[in-house]
Design an enzyme around this catalytic site. Structure first.
Site, short mmCIF file in Angstrom:
data_model
loop_
_atom_site.label_atom_id
_atom_site.label_comp_id
_atom_site.label_asym_id
_atom_site.label_seq_id
_atom_site.Cartn_x
_atom_site.Cartn_y
_atom_site.Cartn_z
N ASP A 67 0.82 -1.22 0.00
CA ASP A 67 0.00 0.00 0.00
C ASP A 67 0.85 1.26 0.00
O ASP A 67 2.06 1.21 0.18
CB ASP A 67 -0.99 -0.02 1.19
CG ASP A 67 -0.36 -0.56 2.47
OD1 ASP A 67 0.87 -0.50 2.59
OD2 ASP A 67 -1.11 -1.03 3.33
N ASP A 136 -7.89 -2.15 13.98
CA ASP A 136 -9.27 -2.39 13.53
C ASP A 136 -9.38 -3.66 12.69
O ASP A 136 -10.39 -3.90 12.04
CB ASP A 136 -9.82 -1.18 12.76
CG ASP A 136 -9.03 -0.89 11.47
OD1 ASP A 136 -8.08 -1.64 11.16
OD2 ASP A 136 -9.38 0.08 10.77
N HIS A 138 -7.55 -4.48 10.05
CA HIS A 138 -7.23 -4.38 8.61
C HIS A 138 -5.95 -5.13 8.27
O HIS A 138 -5.03 -5.22 9.07
CB HIS A 138 -7.18 -2.92 8.13
CG HIS A 138 -6.04 -2.09 8.63
ND1 HIS A 138 -6.18 -0.77 9.01
CD2 HIS A 138 -4.71 -2.35 8.79
CE1 HIS A 138 -5.02 -0.27 9.37
NE2 HIS A 138 -4.10 -1.21 9.25
N GLU A 143 -9.87 -1.74 5.12
CA GLU A 143 -10.53 -1.32 6.36
C GLU A 143 -11.84 -2.09 6.55
O GLU A 143 -12.35 -2.70 5.60
CB GLU A 143 -10.82 0.18 6.28
CG GLU A 143 -9.58 1.06 6.16
CD GLU A 143 -8.80 1.18 7.48
OE1 GLU A 143 -8.81 0.23 8.29
OE2 GLU A 143 -8.18 2.24 7.68
#
Ligand code: F6R
Length: 244
Positions: A67, A136, A138, A143
């Site tokens: 990413d 979270d 991810h 996400e």
């Protein structure tokens, strides 16, 4: 899935680097999937040491990063391109033309995301993928809510991710709001995956990834569907696991 509980960060980095080194020695032309963030830095340090001692070479390898922040040029100190060069690429013999980090400054992301997918396919697919995990749940920047069939795409970062990553920036306002990321389906095509996590702020995500239902609320849970995944955890990250 394999779960390895390590004594601490150093131990985790050493064991995960050991698996990485075995893969690269077995296949010097391996296609490597690489992650940024704090967690893999220890692994990269071991890889640099092993390269310097002559045990491994990246001369025939290819790498693809997961990413990049949208809006950051390659020379921005918080760009993942910059990070990877500081933490690994500047210290090993991976040829520049076989280093792929998604670009954060494209005009046409529809086309660019497909181009990135095509480069992975052309290289023969990823042999070994290193992952961290967000608090979270991810993986890469997939996400909560991201469809598990997703390919490389542009995404909005969750507030929790912006808050977590603010530590790398001068202020929270400086954290980019969007990123380009490999999709969950892209990641699941890697032949072998290792996920690294330490610290209690990852414990909920690790529990949901390993013991929760497979679903897009915790995209790491999709790894349950992969045949060759190893989680390298410290005791704090593993502290909410209930199954042996
Ligand atoms: C980074 C990435 C992210 C991080 C995750 C954990 O390329 O894809 O999913 O792995 O946000 O980051 P750290 O390791 O900083 O806790």
């Amino acid at each position: 899935m394999n779960v390895v509980i390590c004594d601490d960060y150093q131990h985790m980095s050493q064991l995960a680097a050991g698996e990485f080194i075995e893969c690269l020695q077995a296949k010097p032309s391996a296609v490597l999937g690489l992650a940024t963030g704090s967690t893999p830095i220890g692994v990269y340090t071991h890889l640099i040491d092993q390269f310097k001692s002559g045990s491994i070479s990246f001369a025939e390898a290819t790498s693809f990063n997961l990413d990049e922040y949208i809006g950051l040029y390659r020379d921005h100190p918080q760009s993942y391109y910059y990070f990877m060069h500081q933490q690994l690429f500047n210290h090993v013999d991976l040829p520049g033309q076989r280093i792929f980090v998604p670009s954060g400054v494209e005009n046409d992301y529809g086309q660019y995301c497909q181009w990135y997918e095509d480069r992975i396919a052309e290289a023969g697919g990823i042999d070994l993928q290193i992952l961290g995990i967000g608090s979270d749940g991810h993986i890469a920047f997939n996400e909560p809510g991201t469809v598990l069939g997703s390919r490389t795409h542009v995404t909005e970062l969750d507030q929790q991710t912006i808050d977590d990553n603010a530590r790398f920036f001068a202020s929270k306002a400086d954290v980019p709001r969007r990123a380009i990321t490999m999709g969950v389906a892209t990641i699941l095509e890697a032949r072998k995956i290792m996920l690294l996590a330490t610290g209690e702020n990852k414990a909920v995500a690790i529990r949901d990834a390993l013991e929760g239902p497979v679903g897009s609320e915790c995209t790491a849970s999709a790894l349950q569907q992969h045949p060759d995944v190893t989680f390298y955890l410290d005791a704090a990250a593993a502290s909410l696991l209930t199954k042996e």
